[in-house]
Design a protein around this motif. Structure first.
Motif, PDB file in Angstrom:
ATOM      1  N   TRP A 147       0.845  -1.187   0.000  1.00  0.00           N
ATOM      2  CA  TRP A 147       0.000   0.000   0.000  1.00  0.00           C
ATOM      3  C   TRP A 147       0.881   1.237   0.000  1.00  0.00           C
ATOM      4  O   TRP A 147       2.097   1.146   0.172  1.00  0.00           O
ATOM      5  CB  TRP A 147      -0.976   0.003   1.178  1.00  0.00           C
ATOM      6  N   VAL A 148       0.256   2.396  -0.212  1.00  0.00           N
ATOM      7  CA  VAL A 148       0.990   3.658  -0.330  1.00  0.00           C
ATOM      8  C   VAL A 148       0.499   4.629   0.736  1.00  0.00           C
ATOM      9  O   VAL A 148      -0.706   4.755   0.974  1.00  0.00           O
ATOM     10  CB  VAL A 148       0.787   4.274  -1.733  1.00  0.00           C
ATOM     11  N   LEU A 149       1.456   5.310   1.374  1.00  0.00           N
ATOM     12  CA  LEU A 149       1.157   6.364   2.340  1.00  0.00           C
ATOM     13  C   LEU A 149       1.669   7.695   1.792  1.00  0.00           C
ATOM     14  O   LEU A 149       2.848   7.811   1.429  1.00  0.00           O
ATOM     15  CB  LEU A 149       1.838   6.072   3.682  1.00  0.00           C
ATOM     16  N   LEU A 150       0.797   8.692   1.720  1.00  0.00           N
ATOM     17  CA  LEU A 150       1.171  10.047   1.326  1.00  0.00           C
ATOM     18  C   LEU A 150       0.871  10.979   2.497  1.00  0.00           C
ATOM     19  O   LEU A 150      -0.216  10.918   3.073  1.00  0.00           O
ATOM     20  CB  LEU A 150       0.377  10.502   0.099  1.00  0.00           C
ATOM     21  N   ALA A 151       1.823  11.844   2.844  1.00  0.00           N
ATOM     22  CA  ALA A 151       1.615  12.765   3.958  1.00  0.00           C
ATOM     23  C   ALA A 151       2.292  14.085   3.641  1.00  0.00           C
ATOM     24  O   ALA A 151       3.453  14.117   3.234  1.00  0.00           O
ATOM     25  CB  ALA A 151       2.156  12.184   5.258  1.00  0.00           C
ATOM     26  N   GLY A 152       1.558  15.184   3.819  1.00  0.00           N
ATOM     27  CA  GLY A 152       2.144  16.484   3.549  1.00  0.00           C
ATOM     28  C   GLY A 152       1.192  17.615   3.882  1.00  0.00           C
ATOM     29  O   GLY A 152       0.027  17.387   4.223  1.00  0.00           O
ATOM     30  N   ASP A 153       1.710  18.842   3.775  1.00  0.00           N
ATOM     31  CA  ASP A 153       0.870  20.010   3.972  1.00  0.00           C
ATOM     32  C   ASP A 153       0.450  20.577   2.615  1.00  0.00           C
ATOM     33  O   ASP A 153       0.644  19.922   1.580  1.00  0.00           O
ATOM     34  CB  ASP A 153       1.578  21.051   4.844  1.00  0.00           C
ATOM     35  N   GLU A 154      -0.087  21.800   2.601  1.00  0.00           N
ATOM     36  CA  GLU A 154      -0.605  22.333   1.346  1.00  0.00           C
ATOM     37  C   GLU A 154       0.473  22.540   0.295  1.00  0.00           C
ATOM     38  O   GLU A 154       0.189  22.484  -0.912  1.00  0.00           O
ATOM     39  CB  GLU A 154      -1.370  23.635   1.554  1.00  0.00           C
ATOM     40  N   THR A 155       1.725  22.751   0.707  1.00  0.00           N
ATOM     41  CA  THR A 155       2.794  22.898  -0.280  1.00  0.00           C
ATOM     42  C   THR A 155       3.040  21.598  -1.024  1.00  0.00           C
ATOM     43  O   THR A 155       3.624  21.609  -2.108  1.00  0.00           O
ATOM     44  CB  THR A 155       4.104  23.373   0.378  1.00  0.00           C
ATOM     45  N   ALA A 156       2.613  20.485  -0.444  1.00  0.00           N
ATOM     46  CA  ALA A 156       2.793  19.180  -1.083  1.00  0.00           C
ATOM     47  C   ALA A 156       1.634  18.790  -1.978  1.00  0.00           C
ATOM     48  O   ALA A 156       1.731  17.811  -2.730  1.00  0.00           O
ATOM     49  CB  ALA A 156       2.986  18.098  -0.006  1.00  0.00           C
ATOM     50  N   LEU A 157       0.525  19.541  -1.947  1.00  0.00           N
ATOM     51  CA  LEU A 157      -0.658  19.131  -2.702  1.00  0.00           C
ATOM     52  C   LEU A 157      -0.419  19.014  -4.208  1.00  0.00           C
ATOM     53  O   LEU A 157      -0.941  18.075  -4.838  1.00  0.00           O
ATOM     54  CB  LEU A 157      -1.822  20.085  -2.428  1.00  0.00           C
ATOM     55  N   PRO A 158       0.350  19.925  -4.845  1.00  0.00           N
ATOM     56  CA  PRO A 158       0.587  19.720  -6.284  1.00  0.00           C
ATOM     57  C   PRO A 158       1.283  18.399  -6.588  1.00  0.00           C
ATOM     58  O   PRO A 158       0.900  17.691  -7.534  1.00  0.00           O
ATOM     59  CB  PRO A 158       1.470  20.916  -6.658  1.00  0.00           C
ATOM     60  N   ALA A 159       2.284  18.050  -5.797  1.00  0.00           N
ATOM     61  CA  ALA A 159       2.971  16.779  -6.012  1.00  0.00           C
ATOM     62  C   ALA A 159       2.066  15.600  -5.686  1.00  0.00           C
ATOM     63  O   ALA A 159       2.056  14.591  -6.402  1.00  0.00           O
ATOM     64  CB  ALA A 159       4.246  16.719  -5.162  1.00  0.00           C
ATOM     65  N   VAL A 160       1.306  15.711  -4.608  1.00  0.00           N
ATOM     66  CA  VAL A 160       0.353  14.646  -4.259  1.00  0.00           C
ATOM     67  C   VAL A 160      -0.609  14.416  -5.419  1.00  0.00           C
ATOM     68  O   VAL A 160      -0.917  13.264  -5.773  1.00  0.00           O
ATOM     69  CB  VAL A 160      -0.416  15.010  -2.974  1.00  0.00           C
ATOM     70  N   GLY A 161      -1.085  15.497  -6.022  1.00  0.00           N
ATOM     71  CA  GLY A 161      -1.989  15.350  -7.161  1.00  0.00           C
ATOM     72  C   GLY A 161      -1.365  14.559  -8.293  1.00  0.00           C
ATOM     73  O   GLY A 161      -2.021  13.692  -8.891  1.00  0.00           O
TER      74      GLY A 161
END
Length: 287
Positions: A146-160
Motif C-alpha cells: 500500500w501507499v502512504l502520502l503525507a504532507g501540507d498544502e505545499t505538497a498538494l501539487p505533487a500529491v496530485g
C-alpha cells in the motif's frame, strides 16, 4: 548534463482555493521530459522590482557554470529563485500549470503570485535530476502492499501528480494538512484512496499532520511512503515511520519544501545537510 533554462509567460490565473492559485505558463522552449513523470520539480526565477523579466544567464552545457553565472549577477538584479512542483503539462504544448500557496507578501513567490496577470514573464530552470531525482513510483508500488502520502498544502501539487500516476486499485492512504476546510481540493485518482484532511485552524504548521500520523492505525503489510512539506515536520514523520513503525529507510521518500522562519535564500542548517546526505545515500543505493 544540460540544465534546461527558459522564459515562461503567464497566460491564465485561477484561484482554486482561497489560499492557492493555479498559474498557467507558456514556455519559450520546453524539453520533452517535462510532465512525463510525477513530482517533477523546477526552479522559478522571479524578477526584481522594476524589471519586466528576470535577468538570467543563457542556457549552457555545464550546470555548475550556469549557476556560477547566475550568482555573478549583481544581487540587486539577480532574480529570486524558488522551487515548485509542476502540477501538469498540457499534452502536445509548451504550456504548464503550477500551483502557488498564497501567504501574503511574506516572500517573493507568494507576493508575485497574488498579483500575477497574463503577459508577465518568469524564468524556469529544470526539471533536472541534479537537484530533484524522479520518484521511482513504479518500482516502489510494485514492491509495496500500500501507499502512504503525507504532507501540507505545499505538497498538494505533487500529491496530485502522484495520485494520478498510481495504478488502478492501489491501496492508498493520504494525510493532508491545510489551513482550514476551505483549502480542501478534489483529488483525481484511479487508486483505492482514503484521505484524511487535517485542518490547522490556527495551530502551528506541521503539528496536526505529525500528530495524526503518529496516532493512526495504518494498514498492515509493507508500505511505500512519500512525505513532503515543512522540513521539521517531514523529519519527525520520517523518524517516526522508520524508528517506531519499522519501515525500511529505502521505502520512505521525503522532501522538506520549506522551513519555518527561514527562506530558500538562507543557509542550510545542520539538520538540512544531514537530510541531504541521507537522500543522496538513498539515491545511490537505489542505483
Amino acid at each position: 548534463m544540460q540544465l534546461p533554462v527558459t522564459l515562461v509567460q503567464v497566460i491564465d490565473v485561477e484561484r482554486i482555493t482561497p489560499r492557492m492559485a493555479r498559474i498557467t505558463l507558456e514556455a519559450d522552449a520546453l524539453v520533452e521530459s517535462v510532465g512525463r513523470t510525477p513530482d517533477q520539480q523546477v526552479k522559478l526565477c522571479f524578477p526584481r522590482p522594476g524589471q519586466e523579466g528576470p535577468r538570467l544567464p543563457a542556457q549552457g552545457d555545464d550546470p555548475m557554470s550556469w549557476y556560477q553565472a547566475y550568482l555573478a549577477v549583481p544581487e540587486a538584479e539577480r532574480p529570486w529563485m524558488r522551487s515548485f512542483t509542476l502540477r501538469r503539462r498540457r499534452p502536445g504544448t509548451r504550456v504548464v500549470e503550477i500551483d502557488f500557496v498564497l501567504h501574503g507578501d511574506t516572500g517573493p513567490a507568494s507576493a508575485w503570485a497574488g498579483r500575477a496577470r497574463p503577459g508577465e514573464r518568469l524564468g524556469m530552470v529544470g526539471p533536472s535530476e541534479l537537484y530533484a531525482p524522479p520518484v521511482p513510483l513504479g518500482a516502489a508500488v510494485a514492491g509495496a502492499d500500500w501507499v502512504l502520502l503525507a504532507g501540507d498544502e505545499t505538497a498538494l501539487p505533487a500529491v496530485g501528480t502522484l495520485l494520478e500516476a498510481l495504478p488502478a486499485g492501489t491501496p492508498t492512504v493520504a494525510y493532508l494538512e491545510v489551513a482550514d476546510a476551505a483549502e480542501r481540493q478534489l483529488l483525481d485518482t484511479r487508486a483505492d484512496l482514503t484521505v484524511h484532511w487535517l485542518h490547522r485552524d490556527g495551530a502551528a504548521p506541521g503539528g496536526p499532520l505529525t500528530d495524526a500520523v503518529r496516532r493512526a492505525e495504518l494498514p498492515g503489510g509493507t508500505p511505500f511512503a512519500w512525505l513532503a512539506g515543512e522540513a521539521a515536520a517531514v523529519r519527525a514523520l520520517r523518524r517516526h515511520l522508520v524508528g517506531e513503525r519499522g519501515l525500511a529507510e529505502a521505502s520512505v521518500e521525503f522532501a522538506g519544501y520549506w522551513r519555518r522562519r527561514l527562506t530558500q535564500d538562507d543557509a542550510p542548517t545542520a539538520e538540512d545537510l544531514a537530510d541531504a546526505q541521507e537522500k543522496l545515500a538513498q539515491a545511490q543505493a537505489a542505483g
